[in-house]
Design a protein around this motif. Structure first.
Motif, PDB file in Angstrom:
ATOM      1  N   GLY A 148       0.831  -1.209   0.000  1.00  0.00           N
ATOM      2  CA  GLY A 148       0.000   0.000   0.000  1.00  0.00           C
ATOM      3  C   GLY A 148       0.860   1.251   0.000  1.00  0.00           C
ATOM      4  O   GLY A 148       0.566   2.222  -0.707  1.00  0.00           O
ATOM      5  N   ASP A 149       1.938   1.246   0.792  1.00  0.00           N
ATOM      6  CA  ASP A 149       2.892   2.368   0.777  1.00  0.00           C
ATOM      7  C   ASP A 149       3.445   2.553  -0.636  1.00  0.00           C
ATOM      8  O   ASP A 149       3.523   3.662  -1.158  1.00  0.00           O
ATOM      9  N   GLU A 150       3.860   1.431  -1.213  1.00  0.00           N
ATOM     10  CA  GLU A 150       4.480   1.481  -2.541  1.00  0.00           C
ATOM     11  C   GLU A 150       3.506   2.018  -3.585  1.00  0.00           C
ATOM     12  O   GLU A 150       3.883   2.818  -4.447  1.00  0.00           O
ATOM     13  N   ALA A 151       2.257   1.608  -3.480  1.00  0.00           N
ATOM     14  CA  ALA A 151       1.248   2.080  -4.442  1.00  0.00           C
ATOM     15  C   ALA A 151       1.068   3.592  -4.310  1.00  0.00           C
ATOM     16  O   ALA A 151       0.940   4.301  -5.314  1.00  0.00           O
ATOM     17  N   ALA A 152       1.052   4.086  -3.066  1.00  0.00           N
ATOM     18  CA  ALA A 152       0.899   5.529  -2.854  1.00  0.00           C
ATOM     19  C   ALA A 152       2.097   6.283  -3.414  1.00  0.00           C
ATOM     20  O   ALA A 152       1.942   7.325  -4.070  1.00  0.00           O
ATOM     21  N   ILE A 153       3.284   5.794  -3.153  1.00  0.00           N
ATOM     22  CA  ILE A 153       4.488   6.447  -3.685  1.00  0.00           C
ATOM     23  C   ILE A 153       4.480   6.427  -5.210  1.00  0.00           C
ATOM     24  O   ILE A 153       4.867   7.414  -5.865  1.00  0.00           O
ATOM     25  N   THR A 154       4.020   5.331  -5.784  1.00  0.00           N
ATOM     26  CA  THR A 154       3.951   5.261  -7.248  1.00  0.00           C
ATOM     27  C   THR A 154       3.009   6.326  -7.792  1.00  0.00           C
ATOM     28  O   THR A 154       3.323   7.006  -8.783  1.00  0.00           O
ATOM     29  N   ALA A 155       1.861   6.488  -7.132  1.00  0.00           N
ATOM     30  CA  ALA A 155       0.912   7.527  -7.565  1.00  0.00           C
ATOM     31  C   ALA A 155       1.559   8.911  -7.482  1.00  0.00           C
ATOM     32  O   ALA A 155       1.450   9.717  -8.407  1.00  0.00           O
ATOM     33  N   ILE A 156       2.217   9.185  -6.367  1.00  0.00           N
ATOM     34  CA  ILE A 156       2.854  10.498  -6.174  1.00  0.00           C
ATOM     35  C   ILE A 156       3.913  10.735  -7.247  1.00  0.00           C
ATOM     36  O   ILE A 156       4.013  11.818  -7.839  1.00  0.00           O
ATOM     37  N   LYS A 157       4.725   9.716  -7.482  1.00  0.00           N
ATOM     38  CA  LYS A 157       5.778   9.864  -8.510  1.00  0.00           C
ATOM     39  C   LYS A 157       5.175  10.117  -9.885  1.00  0.00           C
ATOM     40  O   LYS A 157       5.690  10.940 -10.650  1.00  0.00           O
ATOM     41  N   MET A 158       4.105   9.412 -10.208  1.00  0.00           N
ATOM     42  CA  MET A 158       3.486   9.619 -11.520  1.00  0.00           C
ATOM     43  C   MET A 158       2.921  11.013 -11.656  1.00  0.00           C
ATOM     44  O   MET A 158       2.921  11.602 -12.748  1.00  0.00           O
ATOM     45  N   LEU A 159       2.428  11.589 -10.570  1.00  0.00           N
ATOM     46  CA  LEU A 159       1.912  12.953 -10.621  1.00  0.00           C
ATOM     47  C   LEU A 159       3.020  13.979 -10.786  1.00  0.00           C
ATOM     48  O   LEU A 159       2.776  15.124 -11.170  1.00  0.00           O
TER      49      LEU A 159
END
Ligand code: DLZ
Length: 158
Positions: free
Chosen positions: A145-156
């Motif tokens: 879940g942490d990784e998914a959130a970081i991935t979203a932030i990075k994509m933004l």
């Protein structure tokens, strides 16, 4: 998938941009609920820790991982949502449908992201056992879940 060589929660803060004005949707599968609630907690805490506002994060539950694509689409189509995180857990030993569900949700989530031109993140665990799931949902291999959130932030940030 996490391995003993890579903790899912490790990431570089360097690429994290200001996300205080970004809005997130999180879709949570109710199947394997104990695991997916841990994934949700990890994603939520990571977004907040990186500057997202609580009132900018909405959650939608779906019955199982198969439904994550449609749930993700319902959130992605909202104009004020910038990124969607889809969280689920499909355990191979428990279902003959494993391959069908995993293929369908991976393809579905990909299509939603492309259709709405927004990050729609695949935060779905596909372990062989429940223990492997717990190890990756706040256990010894971190929290997907942490990784998914970081991935979203990075994509933004692109
Ligand atoms: C039916 C099913 C099975 C057997 N196993 C899982 C699972 O391990 N993880 C999961 O997220 N969902 C599972 N499901 C439910 C399907 O995702 C879906 O909700 C149903 O097939 C109804 O479309």
């Amino acid at each position: 998938m996490a391995t003993s060589l890579k903790n899912l929660s490790q990431h570089s803060e360097a690429n994290v941009k200001d996300i205080s004005n970004k809005r997130f949707g999180i879709v949570v599968s109710e199947w394997n609920e104990e695991v997916t609630e841990s994934l949700y907690s990890g994603a939520l805490e990571t977004l907040l820790a990186n500057g997202a506002k609580r009132e900018h994060i909405i959650r939608k539950n779906v019955p199982g991982s198969f439904e994550l694509s449609l749930g993700g689409q319902w959130l992605a189509q909202l104009e004020d949502i910038d990124a969607v995180i889809c969280l689920g857990c499909v355990i191979q030993g428990e279902t003959r449908h494993f391959d069908f569900i995993c293929d369908a949700v991976a393809n579905g989530i990909t299509q939603v992201g492309l259709k709405y031109n927004k990050p729609v993140i695949f935060g779905v665990l596909t372990p062989n056992t429940q223990q492997q799931a717990f190890d990756r949902a706040g256990g010894k291999h971190g929290n997907k879940g942490d990784e998914a959130a970081i991935t979203a932030i990075k994509m933004l940030g692109f």
